[in-house]
Design an enzyme around this catalytic site. Structure first.
Site, PDB file in Angstrom:
ATOM      1  N   GLU A 173      43.025  38.436  45.384  1.00  0.00           N
ATOM      2  CA  GLU A 173      43.066  37.109  46.080  1.00  0.00           C
ATOM      3  C   GLU A 173      43.524  36.869  47.318  1.00  0.00           C
ATOM      4  O   GLU A 173      43.094  36.055  48.134  1.00  0.00           O
ATOM      5  CB  GLU A 173      44.049  36.383  45.097  1.00  0.00           C
ATOM      6  CG  GLU A 173      44.482  34.940  45.351  1.00  0.00           C
ATOM      7  CD  GLU A 173      45.447  34.503  44.409  1.00  0.00           C
ATOM      8  OE1 GLU A 173      46.537  34.636  44.708  1.00  0.00           O
ATOM      9  OE2 GLU A 173      45.366  33.948  43.449  1.00  0.00           O
ATOM     10  N   ASP A 217      38.436  35.474  41.488  1.00  0.00           N
ATOM     11  CA  ASP A 217      38.702  34.682  42.720  1.00  0.00           C
ATOM     12  C   ASP A 217      38.604  35.630  43.944  1.00  0.00           C
ATOM     13  O   ASP A 217      38.185  35.005  45.078  1.00  0.00           O
ATOM     14  CB  ASP A 217      39.900  34.063  42.400  1.00  0.00           C
ATOM     15  CG  ASP A 217      41.052  34.745  42.149  1.00  0.00           C
ATOM     16  OD1 ASP A 217      40.980  36.101  41.730  1.00  0.00           O
ATOM     17  OD2 ASP A 217      42.181  34.310  41.956  1.00  0.00           O
TER      18      ASP A 217
END
Length: 401
Positions: free
Chosen positions: A74, A135
């Site tokens: 991330e 993500d």
């Protein structure tokens, strides 16, 4: 690479306009740019590591002292997006981008060579299963598209790398039936029916469709926006809040997690994942003009403004979907994204809502002032990254490649 002229879309040029009616903070735009640049400089100083700290000369990575491991996917995605957007203001942006990219490419997922192993330890070794987190891969691919627009060519051809990663995301991290994002390339069994709302990034899906020509990204966009609307209607009609995780996505009746599914008992609440939703939906609203994301972002902004009496200091770090607060106050990860949503308050939209005039502007200005008065905490990489990217959108230095 040095100077403003080196970037295709230099920071501070505001050369890619937002949709008409989008609010921006009151005052001089150049002053807002200076605030973003100062936050960025501190973010770099606190969280970027290079050289032997991340596995060798020429490499760079975003350090996350508040995560389970020092380097997580991330954060690398955030780093690529941020450094690409700061081109033209930071003469080192291109080199930093390439350094983070080298780190990413040195750590492929065990399940697919074009996805990123989600976690590395302090010695630069893959840990935690060596598989991916959706993500991170979404932002990594998006950052590569930004880099292609900014600098072209470069480290192994940014566009080619982006296309391979986008295809890998579709192959391994998007459910083939629902077209909803999965948790990672490892998701199977009961986890195959779980989706994390903070991975719902409409502007990324639009960019991936434009880059690849793959109509499945249109399907993904429609699926996520449809489900977001259904969840708001059924489970949060008074607030518009979304939960961290949605379960039973293949059942025909997706719903907020009933308790701990992956991370905590708050997996079904507006917690430390879903706090990014106002930023993700708001960013799409102001760049695409889509009535669905504008309506969703505006609903979130109205609720937050009403719930706090217009005082951003009242935003708490955790809510039930009915708006009941349970978290502490003060994290930028929660208040900064509402500033992006607040940008949608300036015009009539197709959902029947009216612009809210001075009230909406005052709310945005209050949120902006709180962000500017909240320098990054060197122990909180996550909040700092969310805040900086929210500031980039609010100052109108964000754009979709």
């Amino acid at each position: 690479m040095t100077g403003r002229e080196a970037a295709g879309v230099p920071f501070g040029a505001h050369s890619v306009p937002y949709v008409p009616g989008t609010l921006r903070p009151s005052g001089d735009p150049a002053a807002a740019d200076r605030q973003v640049l100062e936050h960025y400089r501190r973010w770099k100083a606190f969280f970027l590591r290079s050289g032997d700290e991340v596995g060798g000369r020429g490499r760079c990575a975003v350090f996350t002292p508040d995560a389970a491991h020092p380097f997580v996917a991330e954060a690398q995605g955030y780093g690529l997006v941020i450094t690409a957007l700061m081109a033209g203001a930071d003469p080192d942006a291109h080199a930093l981008f390439d350094g983070i990219l080298r780190h990413v490419l040195a750590h492929p997922s065990v399940n697919h060579p074009d996805l990123h192993a989600a976690q590395q330890d302090a010695g630069g070794r893959d840990v935690g299963g060596r598989d991916s987190a959706t993500d991170g891969d979404l932002d990594i691919a998006y950052g590569l598209l930004l880099a292609d627009r900014q600098w072209g060519g470069g480290h192994g051809d940014y566009k080619a790398l982006a296309l391979r990663r986008i295809d890998a995301v579709m192959e391994r991290e998007v459910h083939p039936g629902t077209r909803l994002t999965k948790l990672g390339d490892w998701s199977s069994g009961r986890f195959d029916e779980v989706s994390r709302t903070s991975d719902w990034m409409p502007d990324h899906f639009r960019a991936f469709r434009a880059a690849t020509g793959d109509p499945r990204w249109d399907e993904a966009l429609a699926a996520h926006l449809s489900l977001a609307g259904a969840l708001r209607t059924r489970h949060a009609p008074a607030t518009g809040l979304l939960p961290d995780f949605v379960v039973d996505t293949t059942s025909g009746d997706p719903r907020p997690a009933p308790g701990k599914v992956l991370e905590s008992p708050h997996d079904g609440d507006y917690h430390w994942n879903a706090c990014r939703v106002p930023w993700r939906l708001g960013a799409d609203a102001v760049t695409s003009g889509d009535a669905r994301t504008r309506a969703a972002a505006r609903e979130l902004s109205r609720w937050a403004r009403t719930a706090t009496g217009g005082d951003p200091g009242g935003i708490r770090s955790g809510y039930r979907l009915d708006g009941t607060a349970y978290g502490d106050a003060g994290s930028p990860a929660f208040f900064a994204p509402f500033a992006v949503a607040a940008m949608t308050g300036g015009e009539k939209v197709d959902d029947g809502g009216e612009g809210e005039g001075e009230g909406a502007q005052s709310w945005l200005d209050a949120l902006w002032a709180r962000m500017c008065g909240s320098p990054p905490d060197p122990a909180r990489a996550y909040a700092a990254g969310v805040q900086l990217q929210s500031m980039l959108v609010v100052s109108q230095n964000y754009w979709v490649p």
